[in-house]
Motif scaffolding. Structure first.
Motif: not given
Length: 407
Positions: A272-278, A195-200, A389-395
């Motif tokens: 890291l995924s949790h903090e990225s999605i938050v 999920l971290n790769l979603l961040l700019t 946001i939950y659909i993305l968090a479940a990746r």
């Protein structure tokens, strides 16, 4: 008299200049890195390289008189390498790659936000999308029919041998991939799993700056005390006040959701995924998040909404919308094959599911309270915005819940 005064003034000026030059040279010897830091940081301030450079400069400025041991030097090297991998979006240790038998890992390019990505996005409920996976392996670009493993998020497909040579598939995870890739639960490729790769780049810089200020070392596990202490620091930094008891309890529940195996700590990729999605939830508007959904994810959202729309009026209840937020996290469990169900199915959660961590009695009380409230009808666009946001968090493939929905 005039000639004598000129000579005296000349001598005094020479003495003053000599003292100034000596003092300047002494200052340079005492602080040799200050000029270099100003020149090096001038063009990189506000970037990811700035954070990594700051860590390196701090290590170089440590006095040599202290005599760091071999262990301390190795730890500093490991920490610096961890920051560099975090900056570059790489999750695999460089020493794990055997260059003779492995492919070169891809260079991840962080996305950039479009100019008007916060404008409303129309996603039709009736118009279905027929999505088919790619025919050739993403890595070797060779077609070998049934031996390809499709990603459940994007259209990429992979050979297990290519994934092994890339270092993204080990013996411990190979069985899980082969068992879930061709099922309704599915498997996420290494692009979608992170999920971290979603961040700019700007968002990643903000996250790295927060980690550095809160003394978080990349690629280390966090205990519950470390996790709660970090949450307290971040909350005080943003709101200039301590967390309430309710917020602390919610953070503790989130820690339990990130630790489904009850190991007593949270692994770094899950943290890291949790903090990225938050951070995405905090910085991006819902319309911008909707643009991150893939065609497969939009189809699963339709499959979740349509069975609830029994009267065909395009409306469901608020309670059904909240239940749907939990169903995205139904992932493959090693100990419980019966959990291998479609995430598009909306129904009651089992007590053994990791998404049902916490007290079941408190959840029943919360659901009972919501049923007593006046029901709020939810249409398709609202359903998408409240679930995106939950659909993305479940990746990610991990059994951890990276963003626990509110009960």
């Amino acid at each position: 008299m005039g000639v004598l005064m000129s000579r005296r003034q000349t001598v005094e000026q020479v003495q003053k200049v000599s003292l100034a030059v000596s003092a300047f040279k002494d200052g340079l010897r005492e602080r040799p890195s200050s000029k270099r830091k100003a020149e090096a940081w001038g063009g990189r301030r506000g970037t990811l390289e700035h954070v990594v450079q700051e860590v390196q400069e701090e290590e170089e400025e440590r006095p040599e008189a202290a005599g760091p041991s071999q262990t301390q030097r190795e730890e500093s090297h490991v920490n610096r390498a961890a920051w560099e991998r975090l900056r570059d979006g790489r999750g695999v240790e460089p020493e794990e790659f055997d260059r003779a038998n492995r492919f070169t890992p891809p260079a991840f390019v962080r996305p950039t936000r479009e100019l008007h990505d916060d404008k409303p996005l129309e996603i039709s409920l009736e118009q279905r999308e027929h999505v088919s996976s790619d025919e050739m392996c993403e890595i070797c670009e060779v077609w070998t029919a049934e031996s390809l493993f499709p990603c459940r998020v994007c259209t990429r497909v992979y050979h297990d041998g290519c994934l092994r040579r890339m270092g993204y598939l080990h013996d411990s995870s190979a069985v899980e991939v082969t068992e879930t890739a061709h099922t309704e639960t599915g498997w996420s490729c290494y692009y979608c799993d992170n999920l971290n790769l979603l961040l700019t780049e700007e968002e990643m810089y903000s996250l790295m700056e927060t980690f550095q200020q809160c003394k978080i070392i990349p690629e280390t596990c966090l205990t519950q005390d470390n996790f709660l202490h970090y949450k307290h620091l971040v909350h005080r930094r943003h709101f200039e006040r301590p967390m309430s008891e309710e917020q602390e309890e919610r953070a503790a529940l989130q820690f339990s959701a990130l630790d489904p195996d009850k190991k007593g700590h949270v692994e770094w990729p899950d943290f890291l995924s949790h903090e990225s999605i938050v951070l995405l939830q905090k910085l991006r508007p819902q319309n911008s998040l909707l643009r991150l959904l893939t065609a497969k994810e939009r189809e699963r959202a339709r499959a979740a909404f349509l069975p609830l729309n029994q009267d065909s009026q395009g409306l469901i209840s608020e309670g059904e919308c909240r239940k749907a937020q939990h169903t995205w996290f139904r992932k493959h469990q090693k100990e419980a094959p019966s959990c291998n169900v479609s995430i598009s199915h909306v129904g009651p959660m089992s007590e053994s599911s990791p998404a049902s961590s916490g007290s079941s009695r408190s959840q029943e009380k919360t659901l009972l309270g919501t049923e007593q409230e006046e029901p709020r009808p939810v249409d398709w666009p609202t359903f998408l915005k409240e679930n995106v946001i939950y659909i993305l968090a479940a990746r990610p493939n991990s059994a951890a819940i990276h963003l626990k929905p509110l009960a």
